[in-house]
Scaffold this active site. Structure first.
Site, PDB file in Angstrom:
ATOM      1  N   GLY A 132     -76.609  69.758 -21.679  1.00 15.93           N
ATOM      2  CA  GLY A 132     -76.458  70.717 -20.576  1.00 15.93           C
ATOM      3  C   GLY A 132     -77.699  70.779 -19.705  1.00 15.93           C
ATOM      4  O   GLY A 132     -78.446  71.762 -19.734  1.00 15.93           O
ATOM      5  N   SER A 134     -77.793  69.017 -16.034  1.00 15.11           N
ATOM      6  CA  SER A 134     -77.475  69.047 -14.601  1.00 15.11           C
ATOM      7  C   SER A 134     -76.705  70.297 -14.207  1.00 15.11           C
ATOM      8  O   SER A 134     -75.869  70.802 -14.965  1.00 15.11           O
ATOM      9  CB  SER A 134     -76.632  67.828 -14.228  1.00 15.11           C
ATOM     10  OG  SER A 134     -77.275  66.647 -14.602  1.00 15.11           O
ATOM     11  N   GLU A 251     -84.175  58.633 -24.268  1.00 14.46           N
ATOM     12  CA  GLU A 251     -82.964  58.086 -23.655  1.00 14.46           C
ATOM     13  C   GLU A 251     -83.007  56.571 -23.552  1.00 14.46           C
ATOM     14  O   GLU A 251     -82.023  55.901 -23.755  1.00 14.46           O
ATOM     15  CB  GLU A 251     -82.748  58.703 -22.262  1.00 14.46           C
ATOM     16  CG  GLU A 251     -81.480  59.506 -22.213  1.00 14.46           C
ATOM     17  CD  GLU A 251     -81.152  60.087 -20.858  1.00 14.46           C
ATOM     18  OE1 GLU A 251     -81.993  60.020 -19.938  1.00 14.46           O
ATOM     19  OE2 GLU A 251     -80.050  60.627 -20.730  1.00 14.46           O
ATOM     20  N   ASN A 377     -80.711  55.164  -8.867  1.00 17.63           N
ATOM     21  CA  ASN A 377     -81.541  54.009  -8.475  1.00 17.63           C
ATOM     22  C   ASN A 377     -82.732  54.440  -7.620  1.00 17.63           C
ATOM     23  O   ASN A 377     -83.831  53.914  -7.762  1.00 17.63           O
ATOM     24  CB  ASN A 377     -80.685  53.002  -7.688  1.00 17.63           C
ATOM     25  CG  ASN A 377     -80.009  52.007  -8.615  1.00 17.63           C
ATOM     26  OD1 ASN A 377     -80.013  52.193  -9.844  1.00 17.63           O
ATOM     27  ND2 ASN A 377     -79.422  50.966  -8.050  1.00 17.63           N
TER      28      ASN A 377
HETATM   29  C1  LIG Z   1     -71.117  59.313 -15.849  1.00 15.25           C
HETATM   30  C2  LIG Z   1     -72.103  60.435 -15.769  1.00 15.25           C
HETATM   31  C3  LIG Z   1     -72.383  61.181 -16.888  1.00 15.25           C
HETATM   32  C4  LIG Z   1     -73.294  62.242 -16.816  1.00 15.25           C
HETATM   33  N1  LIG Z   1     -73.518  62.992 -17.936  1.00 15.25           N
HETATM   34  C5  LIG Z   1     -74.361  64.043 -17.882  1.00 15.25           C
HETATM   35  C6  LIG Z   1     -74.543  64.888 -19.019  1.00 15.25           C
HETATM   36  O1  LIG Z   1     -73.955  64.673 -20.077  1.00 15.25           O
HETATM   37  N2  LIG Z   1     -75.355  65.952 -18.908  1.00 15.25           N
HETATM   38  C7  LIG Z   1     -76.036  66.233 -17.755  1.00 15.25           C
HETATM   39  O2  LIG Z   1     -76.803  67.196 -17.744  1.00 15.25           O
HETATM   40  N3  LIG Z   1     -75.869  65.468 -16.641  1.00 15.25           N
HETATM   41  C8  LIG Z   1     -75.039  64.390 -16.679  1.00 15.25           C
HETATM   42  N4  LIG Z   1     -74.840  63.609 -15.565  1.00 15.25           N
HETATM   43  C9  LIG Z   1     -75.483  63.998 -14.312  1.00 15.25           C
HETATM   44  C10 LIG Z   1     -76.609  63.089 -13.854  1.00 15.25           C
HETATM   45  O3  LIG Z   1     -77.757  63.321 -14.627  1.00 15.25           O
HETATM   46  C11 LIG Z   1     -76.841  63.384 -12.366  1.00 15.25           C
HETATM   47  O4  LIG Z   1     -75.689  62.941 -11.674  1.00 15.25           O
HETATM   48  C12 LIG Z   1     -78.053  62.671 -11.827  1.00 15.25           C
HETATM   49  O5  LIG Z   1     -79.232  63.218 -12.366  1.00 15.25           O
HETATM   50  C13 LIG Z   1     -78.121  62.765 -10.281  1.00 15.25           C
HETATM   51  O6  LIG Z   1     -78.053  64.089  -9.874  1.00 15.25           O
HETATM   52  P1  LIG Z   1     -76.970  64.578  -8.795  1.00 15.25           P
HETATM   53  O7  LIG Z   1     -75.639  64.038  -9.181  1.00 15.25           O
HETATM   54  O8  LIG Z   1     -77.125  66.052  -8.663  1.00 15.25           O
HETATM   55  O9  LIG Z   1     -77.392  63.869  -7.443  1.00 15.25           O
HETATM   56  P2  LIG Z   1     -78.568  64.311  -6.473  1.00 15.25           P
HETATM   57  O10 LIG Z   1     -79.801  64.540  -7.242  1.00 15.25           O
HETATM   58  O11 LIG Z   1     -78.071  65.421  -5.607  1.00 15.25           O
HETATM   59  O12 LIG Z   1     -78.762  63.003  -5.615  1.00 15.25           O
HETATM   60  C14 LIG Z   1     -77.916  62.683  -4.491  1.00 15.25           C
HETATM   61  C15 LIG Z   1     -78.497  61.422  -3.824  1.00 15.25           C
HETATM   62  O13 LIG Z   1     -79.821  61.720  -3.325  1.00 15.25           O
HETATM   63  C16 LIG Z   1     -80.768  60.787  -3.852  1.00 15.25           C
HETATM   64  N5  LIG Z   1     -82.046  61.464  -4.092  1.00 15.25           N
HETATM   65  C17 LIG Z   1     -82.250  62.647  -4.717  1.00 15.25           C
HETATM   66  N6  LIG Z   1     -83.566  62.926  -4.783  1.00 15.25           N
HETATM   67  C18 LIG Z   1     -84.218  61.890  -4.219  1.00 15.25           C
HETATM   68  C19 LIG Z   1     -85.594  61.571  -3.996  1.00 15.25           C
HETATM   69  N7  LIG Z   1     -86.548  62.401  -4.404  1.00 15.25           N
HETATM   70  N8  LIG Z   1     -85.893  60.409  -3.390  1.00 15.25           N
HETATM   71  C20 LIG Z   1     -84.911  59.543  -2.971  1.00 15.25           C
HETATM   72  N9  LIG Z   1     -83.587  59.790  -3.133  1.00 15.25           N
HETATM   73  C21 LIG Z   1     -83.240  60.938  -3.768  1.00 15.25           C
HETATM   74  C22 LIG Z   1     -80.151  60.310  -5.152  1.00 15.25           C
HETATM   75  O14 LIG Z   1     -80.659  59.039  -5.536  1.00 15.25           O
HETATM   76  C23 LIG Z   1     -78.674  60.266  -4.815  1.00 15.25           C
HETATM   77  O15 LIG Z   1     -78.354  59.064  -4.159  1.00 15.25           O
HETATM   78  C24 LIG Z   1     -73.952  62.543 -15.595  1.00 15.25           C
HETATM   79  C25 LIG Z   1     -73.661  61.783 -14.450  1.00 15.25           C
HETATM   80  C26 LIG Z   1     -72.746  60.739 -14.524  1.00 15.25           C
HETATM   81  C27 LIG Z   1     -72.469  59.960 -13.280  1.00 15.25           C
END
Ligand SMILES: Cc1cc2nc3c(=O)[nH]c(=O)nc-3n(C[C@H](O)[C@H](O)[C@H](O)COP(=O)(O)OP(=O)(O)OC[C@H]3O[C@@H](n4cnc5c(N)ncnc54)[C@H](O)[C@@H]3O)c2cc1C
Length: 400
Positions: A132, A134, A251, A377
């Protein structure tokens, strides 16, 4: 740099392969190659039975120290275990978040009582965990979590309110480790706590999110006055960030070579289809397949390099490891695209009803997420630039 294993390790390999051959039979036969990425919804109950079977054989938590019930395997042996596991086509592990994240974190940061309470269920494959971290406003910027934890003196418990999102396998899990704000006025990484929360309680609501594969591996999780025992906080209130970051260090690890064996299985399937439908005669496709093959070998040698180098002393991997996530995630996404080009127009046809995807179709859709979870990425490039190359840190906005 070490590129091969010792005779003792090769003997261990035979032991692992032998056990898997003898046990991945009968009721477990149908689990072969199932339950991996994009297929996690398949056979959850049967896969948990398999988890228990592994535990009976002493094959869960192989890298945990013996004093905590693990097998105490060396890094080389762990690599071999994960390689043979994938080679045998053994199913996706339902217990991987407990084994790979919750357990090592409790071993490193937990109290004796917490270890005794939680480690046995993970070892036995009977208790499953989810992560837990994100939230809708906190993904890459994890320190922005808004979920709150307040200590209720009357109840003698922590009371948690807030929302998590993308919580993988929350619908199957018994426990969730939750980062929440213990100091409501705090900002960023200060004032956080790391909580061990029971999922089966009235204050926890799990809502599946449908993915493009049509399946629901992850969920939204709502905490509405969810309760957590007073001693189910790991580390002191306000020190949750240290624990949360310690966990992320676990991880990346030795499962990487096992993951590559799974990639090899997928690439083999792409080659099989290319030969069968004639795509292999297309020079452009041949070149791409050869390129993917070469890059998979590079991935393996880089992994061997990082695993045979010195770790940084706290169990985490060294600088070479920084490039790994970006490399494999991008490679895997390209493999998905190659698979669709190899299938040709057939890639758009479903075998049966909606979402009856073939293995390659499901892989193509799921790999889109590889470049997001575990650090996107873009975030990986920031890490390489700042920690690997010593470039200036990216500018931050003003403190919230
Ligand atoms: C299949 C899957 C399983 C997952 N499982 C879990 C889980 O079990 N528990 C959990 O807690 N989370 C989980 N996640 C969540 C995952 O950790 C987040 O999706 C990830 O950290 C990205 O955060 P976000 O989706 O909020 O995107 P955001 O952080 O909002 O990013 C959106 C875009 O902005 C870009 N961006 C953001 N900040 C920057 C920066 N500083 N510089 C350049 N670009 C930037 C990102 O690269 C991305 O392209 C999972 C995600 C997926 C896809």
């Amino acid at each position: 740099m070490k590129l091969s294993f010792s005779p003792e390790d090769e003997q261990f390999r035979e032991e692992v392969a032998g056990w898997l051959k003898a046990n991945l039979v009968g009721e477990f036969e149908k689990l072969k190659y199932r339950g991996g990425p994009g297929d996690e919804h398949m056979f959850p109950a049967e896969r948990q039975e398999w988890e228990k079977k592994l535990a009976e054989g002493g094959w869960t938590c192989v890298g945990w120290p013996r004093e905590h019930g693990g097998r105490g395997c060396s890094i080389e042996q762990q690599v071999i275990f994960f390689e043979e596991y994938a080679r045998a086509g053994a199913p996706g592990r339902v217990g991987h978040i407990g084994e790979g994240l919750a357990g090592p974190t409790l071993i490193a940061f937990g109290t004796e009582a917490q270890k005794q309470k939680y480690l046995p269920g993970i070892l036995a494959g009977t208790e499953l965990w989810c992560q837990g971290y994100s939230e809708p406003g906190a993904g890459s910027d994890l320190a922005n979590v808004k979920t709150k934890a307040r200590f209720d003196e009357g109840k003698g418990k922590w009371v948690i309110n807030g929302q998590k999102v993308w919580t993988s396998l929350a619908h199957e899990s018994d426990y969730c480790f939750v980062i929440a704000r213990t100091d409501p006025d705090s900002v960023a990484h200060k004032g956080l706590g790391f909580f061990l929360v029971k999922m089966d309680q009235p204050g926890v609501d799990v809502r599946p999110i449908e993915q493009i594969t049509g399946t629901s591996e992850f969920n939204e999780v709502f905490f509405d006055d969810a309760e957590c025992d007073a001693d189910d906080i790991v580390g002191a209130p306000g020190e949750g960030w240290k624990v949360a970051m310690g966990l992320l260090g676990f991880e990346r690890g030795v499962s990487t070579l096992g993951q590559q064996m799974q990639f090899q299985n997928e690439l083999d399937e792409v080659v099989r289809v290319a030969k069968a439908n004639g795509a292999a005669r297309d020079p452009a496709i041949r070149q791409r397949i050869a390129g993917m093959h070469a890059e998979l070998k590079i991935m393996r040698y880089n992994s061997m390099r990082m695993l045979s180098g010195q770790s940084s002393g706290d169990g985490s991997l060294q600088k070479e490891a920084l490039i790994y996530k970006l490399f494999w995630a991008t490679w895997h996404r390209e493999l998905g695209e190659l698979a669709m080009d190899v299938m040709g127009p057939e890639c758009e046809i479903l075998e049966g009803g909606p979402y009856e995807l073939s293995r390659l179709q499901s892989m193509y859709l799921f790999v889109r997420s590889d470049t997001i979870y575990g650090g996107t990425n873009q975030i990986q490039r920031n890490i390489i630039a700042e920690r690997g190359l010593g470039m200036p840190k990216e500018p931050k906005g003003t403190a919230r």
